[in-house]
Structure formats: structure tokens, C-alpha cells
Design a protein around this motif. Structure first.
Motif, mmCIF file in Angstrom:
data_model
loop_
_atom_site.group_PDB
_atom_site.id
_atom_site.type_symbol
_atom_site.label_atom_id
_atom_site.label_comp_id
_atom_site.label_asym_id
_atom_site.label_seq_id
_atom_site.Cartn_x
_atom_site.Cartn_y
_atom_site.Cartn_z
ATOM 1 N N GLN A 1 -2.061 -7.383 -4.018
ATOM 2 C CA GLN A 1 -2.406 -6.824 -5.313
ATOM 3 C C GLN A 1 -1.294 -7.078 -6.327
ATOM 4 O OE1 GLN A 1 -3.888 -2.814 -5.392
ATOM 5 N NE2 GLN A 1 -3.757 -2.691 -7.609
ATOM 6 N N GLU B 1 0.804 -1.220 0.000
ATOM 7 C CA GLU B 1 0.000 0.000 0.000
ATOM 8 C C GLU B 1 0.842 1.279 0.000
ATOM 9 O OE1 GLU B 1 -3.950 1.955 2.040
ATOM 10 O OE2 GLU B 1 -3.017 0.240 3.015
ATOM 11 N N PHE C 1 1.852 2.188 -3.560
ATOM 12 C CA PHE C 1 0.761 2.747 -4.349
ATOM 13 C C PHE C 1 0.485 4.197 -3.926
ATOM 14 C CE2 PHE C 1 0.266 -1.603 -5.441
ATOM 15 C CZ PHE C 1 -0.428 -1.637 -6.638
ATOM 16 N N ARG C 2 0.474 4.429 -2.616
ATOM 17 C CA ARG C 2 0.235 5.784 -2.092
ATOM 18 C C ARG C 2 1.306 6.759 -2.583
ATOM 19 N NH1 ARG C 2 -0.928 4.118 3.202
ATOM 20 N NH2 ARG C 2 1.273 4.399 3.618
ATOM 21 N N LEU D 1 -1.735 6.288 -6.383
ATOM 22 C CA LEU D 1 -2.576 5.258 -6.988
ATOM 23 C C LEU D 1 -3.457 4.601 -5.925
ATOM 24 C CD1 LEU D 1 0.181 3.562 -9.173
ATOM 25 C CD2 LEU D 1 -1.562 5.195 -9.931
ATOM 26 N N THR D 2 -4.589 4.100 -6.348
ATOM 27 C CA THR D 2 -5.505 3.399 -5.457
ATOM 28 C C THR D 2 -5.003 1.981 -5.221
ATOM 29 O OG1 THR D 2 -7.343 4.685 -6.333
ATOM 30 C CG2 THR D 2 -7.892 2.662 -5.141
ATOM 31 N N TYR D 3 -4.968 1.588 -3.966
ATOM 32 C CA TYR D 3 -4.555 0.236 -3.605
ATOM 33 C C TYR D 3 -5.804 -0.617 -3.438
ATOM 34 C CZ TYR D 3 -2.430 -3.636 -1.090
ATOM 35 O OH TYR D 3 -2.015 -4.878 -0.705
ATOM 36 N N ARG D 4 -5.867 -1.768 -4.144
ATOM 37 C CA ARG D 4 -7.034 -2.637 -4.110
ATOM 38 C C ARG D 4 -6.633 -4.074 -3.800
ATOM 39 N NH1 ARG D 4 -7.191 0.054 -8.914
ATOM 40 N NH2 ARG D 4 -6.661 -1.867 -9.962
#
Length: 118
Positions: free
Chosen positions: A114, A95, A98-99, A103-106
Motif C-alpha cells: 500500500q 499493516e 496502519f493498525r 487506519l484501514t490497511y488496503r
């Protein structure tokens, strides 16, 4: 979109930013586990005695003769959370990467990762 099989051929080649500044050497590709599409690459940076791996998104990346051009500035990539050259990315450290890039972490519905290294 760069195909996984194609990008694997570029391991060991230079990774450059959108202005052509060399960031480092392409080390590995990570795919999005929900789509199996290339999502991130690890880039080896640092001094010869103190290498580390940083992550960079592959969205907008292009391949040229002997290099992969990413859509992010060298300074931003070098500030990304990193791992050692012999380390594996712990799931709890996905995460923050991505941050770092906005970007969105999914993660998966059951907390699955992910990213998966290919």
C-alpha cells in the motif's frame, strides 16, 4: 492536500504534533500506491547515536515555516513500529503501522504494497 512535490521540499525540517511539540526530522514521504497521494512520512527520532525512523500519517498535515504539523500526538508517533535509518520497510510490516493509528490497511488485489517511498 499537500502535494508530493511540495512536501519533498520539507525533508530535513522539523515535524511537530498538533500542539507544536517537536517529534523529529522529516526523512521521507510514502505515497498510497493506489492513488499516488502522500500517505505517510518517516520521521527520524532518537538519540544521536541511536536514530530510528517512525511512520506518521499525513492526513490533516499542514506546512508552516520550517516545519510540518501532523494531526497526531508526539507520544503516539514515538510508539509507532519503527525501522532503522538505513532500512527499508518490509511489506509485512505495513499493516501494523496502519493498525497503530487505527487506519484501514488496503493492500492491492494481488497483495501489492500500500505504501511506496518517493
Amino acid at each position: 492536500m499537500i502535494q508530493v512535490g511540495d512536501i519533498r521540499d520539507w525533508r530535513g525540517h522539523d515535524v511537530v504534533d498538533r500542539d507544536g511539540h517537536k517529534i523529529g526530522m522529516l526523512e521521507a514521504i510514502y505515497v498510497d500506491t493506489s492513488t499516488d497521494e502522500p500517505a505517510m512520512a518517516t520521521v527520524q527520532i532518537g538519540l544521536p547515536t541511536r536514530h530510528r525512523l517512525v511512520f506518521v500519517p499525513l492526513d490533516g498535515a499542514t506546512v508552516g515555516p520550517g516545519h510540518v504539523r501532523v494531526a497526531h500526538d508526539k507520544a503516539l508517533v514515538k510508539e509507532c513500529p519503527s525501522i532503522g535509518t538505513d532500512d527499508v520497510l518490509p511489506s509485512e510490516e505495513e499493516e501494523p503501522i496502519f493498525r497503530h493509528y487505527g487506519l484501514t490497511y488496503r493492500p492491492g488485489t494481488d497483495g501489492e504494497r500500500q505504501l511506496a517511498r518517493r
